[in-house]
Write a protein that holds these residues in place. Structure first.
Motif, PDB file in Angstrom:
ATOM      1  N   ARG A 192     -48.120  10.333   4.800  1.00 54.23           N
ATOM      2  CA  ARG A 192     -47.184  10.089   5.896  1.00 54.23           C
ATOM      3  C   ARG A 192     -46.333   8.857   5.632  1.00 54.23           C
ATOM      4  O   ARG A 192     -46.750   7.930   4.955  1.00 54.23           O
ATOM      5  N   GLY A 193     -45.161   8.841   6.257  1.00 56.43           N
ATOM      6  CA  GLY A 193     -44.318   7.653   6.229  1.00 56.43           C
ATOM      7  C   GLY A 193     -43.406   7.590   5.031  1.00 56.43           C
ATOM      8  O   GLY A 193     -43.574   8.308   4.052  1.00 56.43           O
ATOM      9  N   ALA A 194     -42.429   6.713   5.110  1.00 57.86           N
ATOM     10  CA  ALA A 194     -41.465   6.541   4.025  1.00 57.86           C
ATOM     11  C   ALA A 194     -42.010   5.569   2.984  1.00 57.86           C
ATOM     12  O   ALA A 194     -42.891   4.759   3.271  1.00 57.86           O
ATOM     13  N   ALA A 195     -41.469   5.638   1.785  1.00 59.37           N
ATOM     14  CA  ALA A 195     -41.882   4.740   0.710  1.00 59.37           C
ATOM     15  C   ALA A 195     -41.405   3.329   1.024  1.00 59.37           C
ATOM     16  O   ALA A 195     -40.236   3.112   1.344  1.00 59.37           O
ATOM     17  N   SER A 196     -42.326   2.369   0.957  1.00 61.60           N
ATOM     18  CA  SER A 196     -41.944   0.985   1.218  1.00 61.60           C
ATOM     19  C   SER A 196     -41.644   0.236  -0.074  1.00 61.60           C
ATOM     20  O   SER A 196     -40.936  -0.763  -0.074  1.00 61.60           O
ATOM     21  N   THR A 197     -42.179   0.715  -1.187  1.00 58.60           N
ATOM     22  CA  THR A 197     -41.862   0.125  -2.496  1.00 58.60           C
ATOM     23  C   THR A 197     -41.259   1.211  -3.377  1.00 58.60           C
ATOM     24  O   THR A 197     -41.479   2.399  -3.161  1.00 58.60           O
ATOM     25  N   GLY A 198     -40.511   0.788  -4.363  1.00 58.04           N
ATOM     26  CA  GLY A 198     -39.906   1.745  -5.281  1.00 58.04           C
ATOM     27  C   GLY A 198     -38.829   2.592  -4.636  1.00 58.04           C
ATOM     28  O   GLY A 198     -38.585   3.715  -5.061  1.00 58.04           O
ATOM     29  N   ASN A 199     -38.160   2.053  -3.610  1.00 58.58           N
ATOM     30  CA  ASN A 199     -37.156   2.847  -2.912  1.00 58.58           C
ATOM     31  C   ASN A 199     -35.728   2.417  -3.216  1.00 58.58           C
ATOM     32  O   ASN A 199     -34.803   2.818  -2.540  1.00 58.58           O
ATOM     33  N   LYS A 200     -35.539   1.589  -4.244  1.00 58.31           N
ATOM     34  CA  LYS A 200     -34.201   1.161  -4.662  1.00 58.31           C
ATOM     35  C   LYS A 200     -34.062   1.377  -6.170  1.00 58.31           C
ATOM     36  O   LYS A 200     -35.037   1.274  -6.908  1.00 58.31           O
ATOM     37  N   VAL A 201     -32.845   1.636  -6.609  1.00 62.07           N
ATOM     38  CA  VAL A 201     -32.576   1.769  -8.037  1.00 62.07           C
ATOM     39  C   VAL A 201     -32.592   0.363  -8.629  1.00 62.07           C
ATOM     40  O   VAL A 201     -31.750  -0.468  -8.288  1.00 62.07           O
ATOM     41  N   GLU A 202     -33.563   0.076  -9.489  1.00 59.37           N
ATOM     42  CA  GLU A 202     -33.756  -1.273 -10.016  1.00 59.37           C
ATOM     43  C   GLU A 202     -33.313  -1.430 -11.462  1.00 59.37           C
ATOM     44  O   GLU A 202     -32.746  -2.444 -11.839  1.00 59.37           O
ATOM     45  N   PHE A 203     -33.586  -0.443 -12.313  1.00 58.31           N
ATOM     46  CA  PHE A 203     -33.421  -0.616 -13.756  1.00 58.31           C
ATOM     47  C   PHE A 203     -32.142   0.016 -14.284  1.00 58.31           C
ATOM     48  O   PHE A 203     -31.392  -0.603 -15.021  1.00 58.31           O
ATOM     49  N   GLY A 204     -31.875   1.264 -13.930  1.00 53.84           N
ATOM     50  CA  GLY A 204     -30.696   1.964 -14.412  1.00 53.84           C
ATOM     51  C   GLY A 204     -29.545   1.865 -13.422  1.00 53.84           C
ATOM     52  O   GLY A 204     -29.557   1.050 -12.501  1.00 53.84           O
ATOM     53  N   GLU A 205     -28.547   2.735 -13.618  1.00 50.70           N
ATOM     54  CA  GLU A 205     -27.411   2.770 -12.703  1.00 50.70           C
ATOM     55  C   GLU A 205     -27.520   3.899 -11.680  1.00 50.70           C
ATOM     56  O   GLU A 205     -26.856   3.878 -10.655  1.00 50.70           O
ATOM     57  N   ILE A 206     -28.342   4.901 -11.986  1.00 50.56           N
ATOM     58  CA  ILE A 206     -28.423   6.088 -11.136  1.00 50.56           C
ATOM     59  C   ILE A 206     -29.874   6.548 -11.103  1.00 50.56           C
ATOM     60  O   ILE A 206     -30.604   6.385 -12.086  1.00 50.56           O
ATOM     61  N   GLY A 207     -30.321   7.071  -9.952  1.00 44.17           N
ATOM     62  CA  GLY A 207     -31.717   7.462  -9.823  1.00 44.17           C
ATOM     63  C   GLY A 207     -31.884   8.762  -9.052  1.00 44.17           C
ATOM     64  O   GLY A 207     -30.959   9.234  -8.391  1.00 44.17           O
ATOM     65  N   LEU A 208     -33.087   9.338  -9.150  1.00 46.32           N
ATOM     66  CA  LEU A 208     -33.441  10.561  -8.436  1.00 46.32           C
ATOM     67  C   LEU A 208     -34.451  10.198  -7.358  1.00 46.32           C
ATOM     68  O   LEU A 208     -35.546   9.718  -7.657  1.00 46.32           O
ATOM     69  N   LYS A 209     -34.073  10.423  -6.099  1.00 46.58           N
ATOM     70  CA  LYS A 209     -34.880  10.000  -4.947  1.00 46.58           C
ATOM     71  C   LYS A 209     -35.564  11.204  -4.305  1.00 46.58           C
ATOM     72  O   LYS A 209     -34.950  12.252  -4.126  1.00 46.58           O
ATOM     73  N   ALA A 210     -36.847  11.045  -3.963  1.00 47.16           N
ATOM     74  CA  ALA A 210     -37.599  12.089  -3.260  1.00 47.16           C
ATOM     75  C   ALA A 210     -37.183  12.092  -1.798  1.00 47.16           C
ATOM     76  O   ALA A 210     -37.038  11.042  -1.184  1.00 47.16           O
ATOM     77  N   MET A 211     -37.035  13.291  -1.218  1.00 48.01           N
ATOM     78  CA  MET A 211     -36.631  13.410   0.174  1.00 48.01           C
ATOM     79  C   MET A 211     -37.753  13.924   1.075  1.00 48.01           C
ATOM     80  O   MET A 211     -37.591  13.970   2.290  1.00 48.01           O
ATOM     81  N   SER A 212     -38.893  14.314   0.497  1.00 50.20           N
ATOM     82  CA  SER A 212     -40.038  14.751   1.300  1.00 50.20           C
ATOM     83  C   SER A 212     -41.319  14.347   0.579  1.00 50.20           C
ATOM     84  O   SER A 212     -41.304  14.126  -0.630  1.00 50.20           O
ATOM     85  N   PRO A 213     -42.436  14.263   1.309  1.00 54.67           N
ATOM     86  CA  PRO A 213     -43.681  13.847   0.668  1.00 54.67           C
ATOM     87  C   PRO A 213     -44.345  15.001  -0.079  1.00 54.67           C
ATOM     88  O   PRO A 213     -44.268  16.154   0.359  1.00 54.67           O
TER      89      PRO A 213
END
Length: 135
Positions: free
Chosen positions: A7-28
């Motif tokens: 349950r709940g949204a990701a509190s860590t690892g929720n920003k693009v840190e290393f590259g310029e573009i990222g793939l984000k999960a939209m459901s658990p």
């Protein structure tokens, strides 16, 4: 009981840190090690070994499974496979060092290998440049 909370949204690892573009999960969901590897191969083959890829999730949860037609009892079963627990908002893969359109196409190919809906997101400074809101 069950197999842990997703349950709940990701509190860590929720920003693009290393590259310029990222793939984000939209459901658990649980992402298996095989699915992570299939997505990694799809990205690297599309980029033809160019640029840099970061895998931001790791399958560190063991999932056990009893064989078919085995009676109840007898203790805990052996490990069947490993999974990474992914919550909504988690950045799973990042790509850098290649043109944005090529990186986006590679991440979309990786998204087809995953069992959850995903979204391609950009680093904050690139997002500002693309939308024209400063930077």
């Amino acid at each position: 009981m069950g197999r842990g909370k997703r349950r709940g949204a990701a509190s860590t690892g929720n920003k693009v840190e290393f590259g310029e573009i990222g793939l984000k999960a939209m459901s658990p969901d649980w992402i298996t090690a095989r699915q992570i590897e299939a997505a990694r191969v799809a990205i690297s083959r599309h980029l033809q070994r160019g640029g840099r890829t970061w895998i931001r999730i790791f399958p560190d949860k063991a999932v056990s499974k009893k064989p078919a037609e085995v009676r109840m009892g007898g203790g805990k079963a052996a490990n069947d496979h490993w999974v990474a627990v992914v919550r909504p908002g988690r950045i799973m893969f990042e790509v850098g060092g290649v043109p944005l359109d090529q990186a986006e196409a590679a991440l979309l190919r990786a998204a087809h290998k995953l069992p959850i809906p995903t979204k391609v997101v950009y680093k904050d400074r690139i997002n500002a440049l693309l939308t024209g809101t400063g930077g």
